[in-house]
Design a protein around this motif. Structure first.
Motif, PDB file in Angstrom:
ATOM      1  N   THR A  84      59.202 -18.125 -60.466  1.00 49.42           N
ATOM      2  CA  THR A  84      59.348 -18.677 -59.116  1.00 49.42           C
ATOM      3  C   THR A  84      59.984 -20.062 -59.172  1.00 49.42           C
ATOM      4  O   THR A  84      59.654 -20.860 -60.056  1.00 49.42           O
ATOM      5  CB  THR A  84      57.951 -18.757 -58.446  1.00 49.42           C
ATOM      6  OG1 THR A  84      57.453 -17.430 -58.315  1.00 49.42           O
ATOM      7  CG2 THR A  84      57.994 -19.422 -57.091  1.00 49.42           C
ATOM      8  N   VAL A  85      60.868 -20.307 -58.226  1.00 49.99           N
ATOM      9  CA  VAL A  85      61.430 -21.652 -58.076  1.00 49.99           C
ATOM     10  C   VAL A  85      60.433 -22.480 -57.269  1.00 49.99           C
ATOM     11  O   VAL A  85      59.961 -22.029 -56.216  1.00 49.99           O
ATOM     12  CB  VAL A  85      62.781 -21.620 -57.329  1.00 49.99           C
ATOM     13  CG1 VAL A  85      63.342 -23.032 -57.185  1.00 49.99           C
ATOM     14  CG2 VAL A  85      63.777 -20.701 -58.029  1.00 49.99           C
ATOM     15  N   VAL A  86      60.107 -23.645 -57.782  1.00 52.37           N
ATOM     16  CA  VAL A  86      59.190 -24.552 -57.075  1.00 52.37           C
ATOM     17  C   VAL A  86      59.801 -25.944 -57.020  1.00 52.37           C
ATOM     18  O   VAL A  86      60.678 -26.280 -57.817  1.00 52.37           O
ATOM     19  CB  VAL A  86      57.795 -24.624 -57.763  1.00 52.37           C
ATOM     20  CG1 VAL A  86      57.115 -23.266 -57.766  1.00 52.37           C
ATOM     21  CG2 VAL A  86      57.893 -25.206 -59.171  1.00 52.37           C
ATOM     22  N   LYS A  87      59.296 -26.728 -56.060  1.00 50.28           N
ATOM     23  CA  LYS A  87      59.739 -28.125 -55.980  1.00 50.28           C
ATOM     24  C   LYS A  87      59.180 -28.891 -57.171  1.00 50.28           C
ATOM     25  O   LYS A  87      58.023 -28.687 -57.558  1.00 50.28           O
ATOM     26  CB  LYS A  87      59.241 -28.761 -54.686  1.00 50.28           C
ATOM     27  CG  LYS A  87      59.914 -28.211 -53.456  1.00 50.28           C
ATOM     28  CD  LYS A  87      59.320 -28.818 -52.195  1.00 50.28           C
ATOM     29  CE  LYS A  87      59.791 -28.020 -50.985  1.00 50.28           C
ATOM     30  NZ  LYS A  87      58.831 -28.083 -49.876  1.00 50.28           N
ATOM     31  N   LYS A  88      60.009 -29.763 -57.730  1.00 44.18           N
ATOM     32  CA  LYS A  88      59.548 -30.587 -58.850  1.00 44.18           C
ATOM     33  C   LYS A  88      58.641 -31.687 -58.299  1.00 44.18           C
ATOM     34  O   LYS A  88      58.993 -32.361 -57.322  1.00 44.18           O
ATOM     35  CB  LYS A  88      60.746 -31.208 -59.571  1.00 44.18           C
ATOM     36  CG  LYS A  88      60.356 -31.851 -60.892  1.00 44.18           C
ATOM     37  CD  LYS A  88      61.455 -32.710 -61.461  1.00 44.18           C
ATOM     38  CE  LYS A  88      62.455 -31.890 -62.235  1.00 44.18           C
ATOM     39  NZ  LYS A  88      63.463 -32.740 -62.910  1.00 44.18           N
ATOM     40  N   VAL A  89      57.481 -31.825 -58.919  1.00 44.62           N
ATOM     41  CA  VAL A  89      56.547 -32.876 -58.487  1.00 44.62           C
ATOM     42  C   VAL A  89      55.978 -33.585 -59.709  1.00 44.62           C
ATOM     43  O   VAL A  89      56.058 -33.078 -60.830  1.00 44.62           O
ATOM     44  CB  VAL A  89      55.345 -32.299 -57.688  1.00 44.62           C
ATOM     45  CG1 VAL A  89      55.785 -31.720 -56.359  1.00 44.62           C
ATOM     46  CG2 VAL A  89      54.558 -31.289 -58.519  1.00 44.62           C
ATOM     47  N   LYS A  90      55.398 -34.718 -59.446  1.00 42.77           N
ATOM     48  CA  LYS A  90      54.560 -35.378 -60.443  1.00 42.77           C
ATOM     49  C   LYS A  90      53.137 -34.965 -60.072  1.00 42.77           C
ATOM     50  O   LYS A  90      52.666 -35.235 -58.963  1.00 42.77           O
ATOM     51  CB  LYS A  90      54.746 -36.896 -60.308  1.00 42.77           C
ATOM     52  CG  LYS A  90      54.286 -37.656 -61.491  1.00 42.77           C
ATOM     53  CD  LYS A  90      54.864 -39.081 -61.490  1.00 42.77           C
ATOM     54  CE  LYS A  90      54.326 -39.841 -62.673  1.00 42.77           C
ATOM     55  NZ  LYS A  90      53.154 -40.617 -62.484  1.00 42.77           N
ATOM     56  N   ILE A  91      52.482 -34.258 -60.993  1.00 45.88           N
ATOM     57  CA  ILE A  91      51.145 -33.745 -60.671  1.00 45.88           C
ATOM     58  C   ILE A  91      50.145 -34.905 -60.561  1.00 45.88           C
ATOM     59  O   ILE A  91      50.098 -35.776 -61.428  1.00 45.88           O
ATOM     60  CB  ILE A  91      50.693 -32.724 -61.748  1.00 45.88           C
ATOM     61  CG1 ILE A  91      51.468 -31.396 -61.607  1.00 45.88           C
ATOM     62  CG2 ILE A  91      49.183 -32.462 -61.673  1.00 45.88           C
ATOM     63  CD1 ILE A  91      51.082 -30.518 -60.427  1.00 45.88           C
ATOM     64  N   VAL A  92      49.379 -34.917 -59.476  1.00 40.12           N
ATOM     65  CA  VAL A  92      48.258 -35.854 -59.353  1.00 40.12           C
ATOM     66  C   VAL A  92      47.211 -35.362 -60.354  1.00 40.12           C
ATOM     67  O   VAL A  92      46.831 -34.189 -60.303  1.00 40.12           O
ATOM     68  CB  VAL A  92      47.684 -35.831 -57.908  1.00 40.12           C
ATOM     69  CG1 VAL A  92      46.476 -36.737 -57.797  1.00 40.12           C
ATOM     70  CG2 VAL A  92      48.768 -36.219 -56.899  1.00 40.12           C
ATOM     71  N   PRO A  93      46.767 -36.205 -61.292  1.00 40.68           N
ATOM     72  CA  PRO A  93      45.972 -35.687 -62.420  1.00 40.68           C
ATOM     73  C   PRO A  93      44.519 -35.372 -62.046  1.00 40.68           C
ATOM     74  O   PRO A  93      43.579 -35.858 -62.682  1.00 40.68           O
ATOM     75  CB  PRO A  93      46.066 -36.813 -63.449  1.00 40.68           C
ATOM     76  CG  PRO A  93      46.196 -38.044 -62.629  1.00 40.68           C
ATOM     77  CD  PRO A  93      47.007 -37.654 -61.420  1.00 40.68           C
TER      78      PRO A  93
END
Ligand code: TMP
Length: 235
Positions: free
Chosen positions: A79-88
């Motif tokens: 799946t194509v997803v938006k690139k994010v910085k994961i909140v840890p």
């Protein structure tokens, strides 16, 4: 969309770069782990179930006004997803006592909670994902107060929607874990997955477990449970 180099391999998914810097491709594996990677195994077909279920639920949640990372399903596993910085943070909602809640507080599994509860765990395998409170999160800079308020608001809305959704297919949503990410323009969106790996699903009539607890607890019929959830959702 062109698939480029692998950026990351997690326990259950791989993430690939694409020719668009704002998008990634996630690829769901059949690998299963439990207890912070101590127990390892394979659940045949799991990647397909988790990919399709997550994508379907995220599209429904978008319609409810919850922004998600979903962009486009490419195939059964990717799946194509938006690139994010994961909140840890692992954001855990519980409707019924089970798992670590039951163990920690001595409340029998299956005890209906008087209201949905929210827990945060700091995502750090070396520390064993310790439970943290709002003050810890803000003080350590894992999320701002504003982001945490947004996450909390979205999370309870997600819970209400999912409880009703699963009720219609005779499944009680006992608890689940979600993760959020931040886009490059600062928007908090639902990321990661919503699947039998990350939720506890009990048949509402028989209370039979239809989720990864069958793997964690060596209960057998693990693949069958994933397929049963798929069948109830997609027919
Ligand atoms: P717990 O009762 O073990 O704390 O789990 C709560 C929920 O979070 C349950 O639905 C399973 C899910 N979960 C994950 O998605 N990843 C994890 O690593 C753990 C421990 C739980």
């Amino acid at each position: 969309m062109e698939k480029r180099e692998q950026m990351y391999e997690g326990k259950a998914k791989k993430v690939f770069a694409t020719d668009n810097e704002n998008y990634c491709i996630v690829s769901y594996k059949d690998d299963a782990t439990a207890f912070n990677g101590l127990k390892k195994g394979t659940i045949a077909g799991k990647g397909v179930v988790n990919n399709r279920m997550s994508n379907y639920l995220m599209q429904l949640l978008e319609k409810q006004g919850i922004p998600t990372h979903f962009v486009e399903e490419l195939n059964d596993r990717e799946t194509v997803v938006k690139k994010v910085k994961i909140v840890p943070l692992e954001v855990i909602v519980r409707n019924t006592a089970a798992g670590s809640f039951s163990k920690r507080f001595g409340v029998a599994e299956g005890t209906k909670l008087l209201c949905p509860t929210l827990e945060f765990c700091y995502k750090d395998d070396d520390l064993g994902d310790p439970m943290v409170n709002d003050y810890h999160i803000i003080a350590c800079g894992w999320a701002t107060k504003e982001d945490l308020d947004t996450i909390t608001d979205y999370t309870f809305k997600i819970n209400s929607f999912l409880v009703d959704f699963f009720k219609k297919i005779n499944v009680d949503l006992i608890d689940f874990k979600i993760e959020f990410g931040k886009t490059s323009d600062g928007q908090i969106i639902l990321a990661d997955e919503i699947s039998p790996d990350t939720c506890r699903f009990w048949d509402a009539t028989t209370h039979e477990k239809l989720d990864k607890d069958r793997f964690r607890r060596d209960m057998g019929s693990v693949e069958e449970a994933y397929q049963e959830m798929m069948k109830r959702i997609f027919g």
